[in-house]
Design a protein around this motif. Structure first.
Motif, PDB file in Angstrom:
ATOM      1  N   LYS A 285      20.338 -21.574 -40.802  1.00  0.00           N
ATOM      2  CA  LYS A 285      19.344 -21.478 -40.219  1.00  0.00           C
ATOM      3  C   LYS A 285      18.099 -20.688 -41.069  1.00  0.00           C
ATOM      4  O   LYS A 285      17.115 -21.135 -41.042  1.00  0.00           O
ATOM      5  CB  LYS A 285      18.783 -22.014 -38.839  1.00  0.00           C
ATOM      6  CG  LYS A 285      19.202 -23.721 -38.247  1.00  0.00           C
ATOM      7  CD  LYS A 285      19.313 -24.635 -39.646  1.00  0.00           C
ATOM      8  CE  LYS A 285      19.704 -25.475 -39.191  1.00  0.00           C
ATOM      9  NZ  LYS A 285      19.765 -27.132 -39.696  1.00  0.00           N
ATOM     10  N   GLY A 286      18.746 -19.629 -41.435  1.00  0.00           N
ATOM     11  CA  GLY A 286      18.334 -18.810 -42.209  1.00  0.00           C
ATOM     12  C   GLY A 286      17.469 -17.455 -41.891  1.00  0.00           C
ATOM     13  O   GLY A 286      16.520 -16.424 -42.106  1.00  0.00           O
ATOM     14  N   GLN A 287      17.774 -17.365 -40.271  1.00  0.00           N
ATOM     15  CA  GLN A 287      18.108 -16.242 -39.546  1.00  0.00           C
ATOM     16  C   GLN A 287      19.046 -15.489 -39.014  1.00  0.00           C
ATOM     17  O   GLN A 287      19.595 -15.752 -39.658  1.00  0.00           O
ATOM     18  CB  GLN A 287      17.221 -16.478 -38.544  1.00  0.00           C
ATOM     19  CG  GLN A 287      15.940 -17.811 -38.704  1.00  0.00           C
ATOM     20  CD  GLN A 287      15.275 -18.410 -37.305  1.00  0.00           C
ATOM     21  OE1 GLN A 287      14.748 -16.743 -36.174  1.00  0.00           O
ATOM     22  NE2 GLN A 287      14.486 -19.197 -37.247  1.00  0.00           N
ATOM     23  N   LEU A 288      18.327 -14.926 -38.968  1.00  0.00           N
ATOM     24  CA  LEU A 288      18.799 -12.810 -38.822  1.00  0.00           C
ATOM     25  C   LEU A 288      20.534 -12.721 -39.860  1.00  0.00           C
ATOM     26  O   LEU A 288      21.712 -12.281 -39.627  1.00  0.00           O
ATOM     27  CB  LEU A 288      20.131 -13.499 -37.451  1.00  0.00           C
ATOM     28  CG  LEU A 288      19.538 -14.364 -36.480  1.00  0.00           C
ATOM     29  CD1 LEU A 288      20.692 -14.159 -35.558  1.00  0.00           C
ATOM     30  CD2 LEU A 288      19.129 -12.989 -35.970  1.00  0.00           C
ATOM     31  N   GLN A 289      19.846 -13.142 -41.077  1.00  0.00           N
ATOM     32  CA  GLN A 289      20.727 -13.446 -42.473  1.00  0.00           C
ATOM     33  C   GLN A 289      20.717 -11.136 -42.449  1.00  0.00           C
ATOM     34  O   GLN A 289      21.836 -10.800 -42.740  1.00  0.00           O
ATOM     35  CB  GLN A 289      19.987 -12.858 -43.560  1.00  0.00           C
ATOM     36  CG  GLN A 289      19.440 -15.037 -43.520  1.00  0.00           C
ATOM     37  CD  GLN A 289      20.868 -15.502 -43.719  1.00  0.00           C
ATOM     38  OE1 GLN A 289      21.369 -15.170 -44.488  1.00  0.00           O
ATOM     39  NE2 GLN A 289      20.879 -16.502 -42.476  1.00  0.00           N
ATOM     40  N   THR A 290      20.364 -10.131 -42.664  1.00  0.00           N
ATOM     41  CA  THR A 290      20.365  -9.170 -41.673  1.00  0.00           C
ATOM     42  C   THR A 290      20.787  -8.085 -41.602  1.00  0.00           C
ATOM     43  O   THR A 290      22.209  -7.431 -41.440  1.00  0.00           O
ATOM     44  CB  THR A 290      19.182  -8.438 -42.579  1.00  0.00           C
ATOM     45  OG1 THR A 290      18.478  -8.432 -44.417  1.00  0.00           O
ATOM     46  CG2 THR A 290      18.907  -6.546 -42.523  1.00  0.00           C
ATOM     47  N   GLU A 291      20.589  -8.662 -40.192  1.00  0.00           N
ATOM     48  CA  GLU A 291      20.963  -8.223 -39.327  1.00  0.00           C
ATOM     49  C   GLU A 291      22.845  -8.862 -38.565  1.00  0.00           C
ATOM     50  O   GLU A 291      23.250  -7.696 -38.003  1.00  0.00           O
ATOM     51  CB  GLU A 291      20.353  -8.903 -37.789  1.00  0.00           C
ATOM     52  CG  GLU A 291      18.628  -9.202 -37.614  1.00  0.00           C
ATOM     53  CD  GLU A 291      18.225  -9.465 -38.033  1.00  0.00           C
ATOM     54  OE1 GLU A 291      16.592  -9.462 -38.159  1.00  0.00           O
ATOM     55  OE2 GLU A 291      18.086  -9.777 -39.188  1.00  0.00           O
TER      56      GLU A 291
ATOM     57  N   ILE B 276      28.645  -6.764 -45.566  1.00  0.00           N
ATOM     58  CA  ILE B 276      29.376  -7.781 -45.480  1.00  0.00           C
ATOM     59  C   ILE B 276      29.479  -8.824 -43.841  1.00  0.00           C
ATOM     60  O   ILE B 276      29.081  -7.955 -42.961  1.00  0.00           O
ATOM     61  CB  ILE B 276      31.263  -7.380 -45.673  1.00  0.00           C
ATOM     62  CG1 ILE B 276      31.227  -7.162 -47.216  1.00  0.00           C
ATOM     63  CG2 ILE B 276      31.938  -9.188 -45.411  1.00  0.00           C
ATOM     64  CD1 ILE B 276      32.864  -6.893 -47.280  1.00  0.00           C
ATOM     65  N   LEU B 277      29.087 -10.354 -44.053  1.00  0.00           N
ATOM     66  CA  LEU B 277      28.698 -10.862 -43.449  1.00  0.00           C
ATOM     67  C   LEU B 277      29.703 -10.672 -42.022  1.00  0.00           C
ATOM     68  O   LEU B 277      31.432 -10.130 -41.690  1.00  0.00           O
ATOM     69  CB  LEU B 277      29.063 -12.188 -43.353  1.00  0.00           C
ATOM     70  CG  LEU B 277      28.811 -13.303 -41.444  1.00  0.00           C
ATOM     71  CD1 LEU B 277      27.348 -13.211 -41.100  1.00  0.00           C
ATOM     72  CD2 LEU B 277      28.654 -14.768 -41.560  1.00  0.00           C
TER      73      LEU B 277
ATOM     74  N   ASP C  86      40.602  -4.726 -38.141  1.00  0.00           N
ATOM     75  CA  ASP C  86      40.456  -4.881 -39.778  1.00  0.00           C
ATOM     76  C   ASP C  86      39.809  -6.928 -39.359  1.00  0.00           C
ATOM     77  O   ASP C  86      39.075  -7.141 -38.323  1.00  0.00           O
ATOM     78  CB  ASP C  86      41.803  -5.899 -39.712  1.00  0.00           C
ATOM     79  CG  ASP C  86      42.427  -7.600 -38.690  1.00  0.00           C
ATOM     80  OD1 ASP C  86      42.107  -7.729 -37.862  1.00  0.00           O
ATOM     81  OD2 ASP C  86      43.593  -6.943 -38.905  1.00  0.00           O
ATOM     82  N   LYS C  87      39.725  -7.443 -40.579  1.00  0.00           N
ATOM     83  CA  LYS C  87      38.735  -8.156 -41.017  1.00  0.00           C
ATOM     84  C   LYS C  87      38.899  -9.589 -40.338  1.00  0.00           C
ATOM     85  O   LYS C  87      37.931 -10.218 -39.812  1.00  0.00           O
ATOM     86  CB  LYS C  87      39.234  -8.793 -42.483  1.00  0.00           C
ATOM     87  CG  LYS C  87      40.145  -9.020 -43.207  1.00  0.00           C
ATOM     88  CD  LYS C  87      40.174  -9.772 -43.988  1.00  0.00           C
ATOM     89  CE  LYS C  87      42.016 -10.386 -44.695  1.00  0.00           C
ATOM     90  NZ  LYS C  87      42.228 -10.443 -46.119  1.00  0.00           N
TER      91      LYS C  87
END
Length: 562
Positions: free
Chosen positions: A312-318, A325-326, A413-414
């Motif tokens: 929903k567009g929040q916590l994008q940076t955190e 990378i996410l 790892d990823k």
């Protein structure tokens, strides 16, 4: 930088002093002439009640890999990752009915001791050394590293200082022996569950706010409506997360090996029950099974909530890792930073409780195996009870210091921390479990067969891991036992999901162990069986009713979220 406020530190200090104070009071109260006895120190023989055993099992099991890594998998793949917890509840019942009676009837106190009495000293010594290496280099370090990462993300405290603090706290508890660990785990689990439920409650309330509502029910309903794909327990082959949880394998295949090996053949876990009588041990394990049903609410739902908030567009940076990378494993720490002052401190204490309890339990098992199965048998066979306890305490400190040194080198790892631990532990667990299960219930199983399972199981796992790079496994893909990976050059590579790989290795190990054992029998090689009486597998009416309730709950959960 994320920081804790004064009120948060005060809440955390209250937790610290409650646990440390209670642990010290237990140590003083239980300090009798028997405290110098090795069995009393390592196993708290006859001292733990059923509720202490049950809570200690959960406290030792739930750690940073659940709070951080499993929550990250909740963000990535949803409720399906809860199958590890819910299948564990059923596994605990099986362990209580069939495994624990065998250990107690034969007075087994360590897993290497079981292997020595059932097979021979060579198998036992190889596995004792192997378990020490696995527990120190993989398990202890991963718990310490992931826990320090989480605390760093919440508090802003430098990660090395976090590791030092966790290690120090765990050493204080572990030096008191299994009695102190068992009873302080009761307090730790209270913080763990209460603090975890508070985090889940506020996370769902935060989700509800996205839809202009409030409360847990509205938050869960909105989360379910917005991310229905995150509420399926069984993945189809087309799902991108299928390699991690390959369809019905989670109910009929490798997941059983993961859980039965972990809960039934693991010194770290079974040690809690080995010092009790059968009724107390079974009741404690059943209590742990009930608590297991609750764990996904604490560790998985917050991850799904973080996913919905993120979409929903929040916590994008955190939610971004250091590489930009996410990183799903940041879900739980990020949610904790959304909590109000005071409650953040409570949840911080819950996370710390989980990490410290697991560290203390793990390092106690390390000292138990080293002291009873290596030091006593190979280094100083005439060691007194007092000296063995002293050696155990030295081992606690040494193992923790070694983990502090190794932990910064740990690479996750990823796939995420939880799956990383599960997959690479899975290289050895099929062979170990095959060796244990045949050793329990088939008297003809020979020492040579056990030796094959020890070494051959690992080799088979490595072969199947790298086989797809050299052999076309399209036939396995068509039958649902492999996944397709598209390479950068456009070529197709077939990969065997690690849970399926574990299932294949286990079956191969069992078949070859049977062949080897029958061949040894023809050559006149004698095998040592265990003392088993069918009557010892009978359970009380109360245990049976409790087991049926747990099974009914599991059937309902899988029916709803299929």
């Amino acid at each position: 930088m994320n920081t804790l406020q004064l009120a948060d530190y005060l809440v955390f200090l209250v937790y610290f002093f409650i646990v440390a104070g209670y642990g010290y009071s237990v140590y003083i109260r239980k300090k009798t002439q028997s405290t110098s006895a090795s069995h009393d120190y390592f196993l708290a023989e006859g001292s733990l009640t059923w509720w202490a055993i049950g809570t200690s099992l959960i406290a030792s099991n739930i750690s940073s890999e659940q709070f951080i890594a499993m929550s990250g998998n909740g963000f990535k793949m949803g409720l399906a990752i809860a199958t590890y917890e819910w299948m564990a509840a059923l596994t605990l019942i099986i362990v209580a009915v069939f495994f624990i009676p065998v250990y107690l009837k034969n007075k087994i106190y360590t897993m290497p001791q079981f292997l020595s009495e059932r097979y021979n000293g060579n198998v036992a010594m190889i596995m004792a050394v192997f378990w020490l290496l696995l527990y120190v280099i993989v398990n202890l370090t991963s718990i310490l590293y992931l826990g320090a990462l989480a605390i760093n993300g919440i508090s802003g405290i430098e990660i090395n200082l976090c590791m030092y603090g966790l290690a120090f706290f765990a050493i204080i508890i572990a030096l008191g022996g299994m009695k102190v660990i068992g009873y302080t785990d009761v307090v730790q689990v209270v913080f763990l569950i209460f603090g975890g439920l508070v985090t889940t409650y506020l996370a769902l309330d935060k989700v509800a706010e996205l839809n202009g509502q409030s409360g847990v029910v509205d938050g869960f309903n909105y989360m379910y409506n917005q991310s229905g794909d995150h509420f399926h327990m069984i993945f189809k082959k087309e799902n991108e997360n299928f390699p991690s949880l390959p369809g019905l394998t989670v109910l009929l295949g490798g997941m059983w090996i993961v859980n039965l090996n972990y809960w039934g053949c693991n010194q770290y876990i079974t040690q809690r029950a080995l010092g009790a009588d059968l009724k107390t041990a079974r009741t404690g394990i059943l209590f742990a099974a009930f608590l297991k049903l609750l764990m996904p609410v604490i560790v998985v739902l917050p991850g799904i909530a973080a996913y919905v908030i993120y979409t929903k567009g929040q916590l994008q940076t955190e939610m971004l890792g250091p590489d930009g990378i996410l990183n799903p494993d940041r879900s739980y720490p990020v949610l904790l930073n959304l909590l109000p002052v005071g409650l953040k401190g409570l949840s911080f204490a819950a996370l710390t409780a989980a990490v410290v309890a697991s560290l203390a339990g793990k390092v106690n098992s390390i000292s138990t195996i080293f002291t009873l199965d290596i030091f006593k048998k190979k280094i100083d066979v005439d060691a007194s009870e007092k000296k063995m306890v002293q050696v155990g305490k030295i081992t606690v400190v040494a193992a923790m210091l070694l983990a502090v040194v190794i932990a910064p080198m740990l690479g996750i790892d990823k796939k995420g921390g939880f799956e990383f631990i599960q997959e690479y532990t899975g290289f050895v667990s099929p062979g170990i479990f095959a060796m244990f299960i045949l050793g329990f219930f088939w008297k003809k199983t020979s020492s040579n067969a056990a030796m094959f399972a020890t070494i051959g199981g690992f080799i088979l796992s490595v072969i199947l891991k790298f086989l797809p790079e050299h052999v076309n496994l399209e036939f396995l893909y068509s039958s649902g036992f492999a996944t397709q990976v598209l390479q950068e050059n456009g070529s197709k590579l077939y990969e065997i999901p690690f849970l399926d790989r574990m299932g294949f290795v286990f079956v191969i190990c069992v078949i070859l162990m049977i062949i080897i054992s029958l061949f040894d029998a023809k050559r006149g090689v004698e095998s040592k069986g265990l003392e088993i009486d069918s009557k010892m597998f009978k359970v009380s009416n109360g245990f049976a009713v409790g087991s049926l309730i747990i099974c009914g709950i599991l059937v309902a959960l899988y029916s709803i979220f299929w």
